[in-house]
Motif scaffolding. Sequence first.
Motif, PDB file in Angstrom:
ATOM      1  N   ALA A  36      -4.041  54.530 -15.397  1.00 27.24           N
ATOM      2  CA  ALA A  36      -3.508  53.631 -16.415  1.00 27.24           C
ATOM      3  C   ALA A  36      -3.817  54.259 -17.771  1.00 27.24           C
ATOM      4  O   ALA A  36      -4.919  54.761 -17.996  1.00 27.24           O
ATOM      5  CB  ALA A  36      -4.133  52.250 -16.303  1.00 27.24           C
ATOM      6  N   VAL A  37      -2.829  54.254 -18.635  1.00 26.39           N
ATOM      7  CA  VAL A  37      -2.962  54.828 -19.969  1.00 26.39           C
ATOM      8  C   VAL A  37      -2.396  53.846 -20.982  1.00 26.39           C
ATOM      9  O   VAL A  37      -1.799  52.831 -20.620  1.00 26.39           O
ATOM     10  CB  VAL A  37      -2.200  56.167 -20.088  1.00 26.39           C
ATOM     11  N   LEU A  38      -2.556  54.183 -22.235  1.00 26.93           N
ATOM     12  CA  LEU A  38      -1.862  53.482 -23.305  1.00 26.93           C
ATOM     13  C   LEU A  38      -0.684  54.379 -23.648  1.00 26.93           C
ATOM     14  O   LEU A  38      -0.859  55.554 -23.976  1.00 26.93           O
ATOM     15  CB  LEU A  38      -2.793  53.264 -24.488  1.00 26.93           C
ATOM     16  N   ARG A  39       0.503  53.840 -23.535  1.00 27.81           N
ATOM     17  CA  ARG A  39       1.727  54.642 -23.641  1.00 27.81           C
ATOM     18  C   ARG A  39       2.484  54.301 -24.919  1.00 27.81           C
ATOM     19  O   ARG A  39       2.632  53.141 -25.273  1.00 27.81           O
ATOM     20  CB  ARG A  39       2.605  54.361 -22.434  1.00 27.81           C
ATOM     21  N   VAL A  40       2.962  55.352 -25.574  1.00 22.09           N
ATOM     22  CA  VAL A  40       3.772  55.229 -26.774  1.00 22.09           C
ATOM     23  C   VAL A  40       5.068  55.977 -26.486  1.00 22.09           C
ATOM     24  O   VAL A  40       5.038  57.132 -26.062  1.00 22.09           O
ATOM     25  CB  VAL A  40       3.064  55.867 -27.987  1.00 22.09           C
ATOM     26  N   THR A  41       6.206  55.318 -26.680  1.00 25.41           N
ATOM     27  CA  THR A  41       7.487  55.942 -26.349  1.00 25.41           C
ATOM     28  C   THR A  41       8.345  56.158 -27.594  1.00 25.41           C
ATOM     29  O   THR A  41       8.275  55.384 -28.543  1.00 25.41           O
ATOM     30  CB  THR A  41       8.274  55.078 -25.343  1.00 25.41           C
ATOM     31  N   PRO A  42       9.160  57.224 -27.568  1.00 22.22           N
ATOM     32  CA  PRO A  42      10.068  57.467 -28.693  1.00 22.22           C
ATOM     33  C   PRO A  42      11.126  56.368 -28.778  1.00 22.22           C
ATOM     34  O   PRO A  42      11.377  55.711 -27.776  1.00 22.22           O
ATOM     35  CB  PRO A  42      10.709  58.809 -28.364  1.00 22.22           C
ATOM     36  N   PRO A  43      11.728  56.179 -29.917  1.00 18.35           N
ATOM     37  CA  PRO A  43      11.611  56.987 -31.136  1.00 18.35           C
ATOM     38  C   PRO A  43      10.291  56.718 -31.850  1.00 18.35           C
ATOM     39  O   PRO A  43       9.818  55.581 -31.908  1.00 18.35           O
ATOM     40  CB  PRO A  43      12.795  56.545 -31.989  1.00 18.35           C
ATOM     41  N   PHE A  44       9.691  57.785 -32.383  1.00 16.53           N
ATOM     42  CA  PHE A  44       8.412  57.688 -33.068  1.00 16.53           C
ATOM     43  C   PHE A  44       8.610  57.442 -34.553  1.00 16.53           C
ATOM     44  O   PHE A  44       9.525  57.972 -35.168  1.00 16.53           O
ATOM     45  CB  PHE A  44       7.598  58.967 -32.860  1.00 16.53           C
ATOM     46  N   HIS A  45       7.709  56.652 -35.124  1.00 12.82           N
ATOM     47  CA  HIS A  45       7.701  56.392 -36.563  1.00 12.82           C
ATOM     48  C   HIS A  45       6.256  56.147 -36.972  1.00 12.82           C
ATOM     49  O   HIS A  45       5.342  56.239 -36.148  1.00 12.82           O
ATOM     50  CB  HIS A  45       8.624  55.220 -36.932  1.00 12.82           C
ATOM     51  N   GLY A  46       6.003  55.822 -38.212  1.00 14.74           N
ATOM     52  CA  GLY A  46       4.648  55.707 -38.749  1.00 14.74           C
ATOM     53  C   GLY A  46       3.727  54.775 -37.991  1.00 14.74           C
ATOM     54  O   GLY A  46       2.607  55.138 -37.652  1.00 14.74           O
ATOM     55  N   ARG A  47       4.181  53.555 -37.713  1.00 12.48           N
ATOM     56  CA  ARG A  47       3.370  52.581 -36.969  1.00 12.48           C
ATOM     57  C   ARG A  47       3.979  52.382 -35.588  1.00 12.48           C
ATOM     58  O   ARG A  47       5.134  52.003 -35.477  1.00 12.48           O
ATOM     59  CB  ARG A  47       3.330  51.248 -37.708  1.00 12.48           C
ATOM     60  N   MET A  48       3.189  52.617 -34.578  1.00 11.44           N
ATOM     61  CA  MET A  48       3.678  52.492 -33.201  1.00 11.44           C
ATOM     62  C   MET A  48       2.773  51.543 -32.424  1.00 11.44           C
ATOM     63  O   MET A  48       1.593  51.420 -32.697  1.00 11.44           O
ATOM     64  CB  MET A  48       3.688  53.856 -32.503  1.00 11.44           C
ATOM     65  N   ARG A  49       3.357  50.925 -31.408  1.00 12.40           N
ATOM     66  CA  ARG A  49       2.627  50.026 -30.504  1.00 12.40           C
ATOM     67  C   ARG A  49       2.347  50.779 -29.215  1.00 12.40           C
ATOM     68  O   ARG A  49       3.268  51.340 -28.598  1.00 12.40           O
ATOM     69  CB  ARG A  49       3.491  48.782 -30.230  1.00 12.40           C
ATOM     70  N   ALA A  50       1.092  50.839 -28.806  1.00 12.44           N
ATOM     71  CA  ALA A  50       0.695  51.453 -27.536  1.00 12.44           C
ATOM     72  C   ALA A  50       0.496  50.344 -26.518  1.00 12.44           C
ATOM     73  O   ALA A  50      -0.217  49.380 -26.778  1.00 12.44           O
ATOM     74  CB  ALA A  50      -0.581  52.262 -27.709  1.00 12.44           C
TER      75      ALA A  50
END
Length: 140
Positions: A36-50
Motif C-alpha cells: 500500500a502506498v500513497l499515490r499521486v496521479t497526473p496531471p500534476f500541478h502545484g498542490r496534489m492529493r495523495a
Amino acid sequence: MAGDTEDDPTAIRSLALSAEDAVNAYAYTRENPGAAVLRVTPPFHGRMRARIHVYRRDDTELTGAVHVPPGDVIADDVVADYPDLEGELEDADPSETDRIRKRHAEAVEDWQARAEAAIVDAVELETDAGPHRVDVKRLG
C-alpha cells in the motif's frame, strides 16, 4: 509524454494527505501480502492529493503515477517502533498464539495513534529527474 508539464511530477510543490491513509497504508504493507502506498496521479500541478493505493503489481510506468512509500511521511523513530508480530511469535508457546495476536493488534492500534501525530513536514518524491522535495499538508 516526458516533455508535458502535466506529466512532470517536479511541478508538485505540496502533497495533501490524510494521516489516517498514511498510517493505514504502512500497517497494511507490514501485515499483508502486497503493498500500500500513497499515490499521486497526473496531471500534476502545484498542490496534489495523495490517496491510499493497494497493489500487487507496480503500474507506475503505465500510469505515470508517483508512489510515495507511507513510511516516508511518518517520522523515522515512529516507523522504527512498529510492533513486530513475527518476533513475538517466534519463541512463543503455541497455546499463547491467540493472546499474542490480540496483544499485537492492540499494540498496532496504539502505534497508529502515535503515527498519525507524527506526519513529517516534507518528503522527497522519486522522479526521473532525481529526488524532488515537496511539502506535506495534512488533511482533516
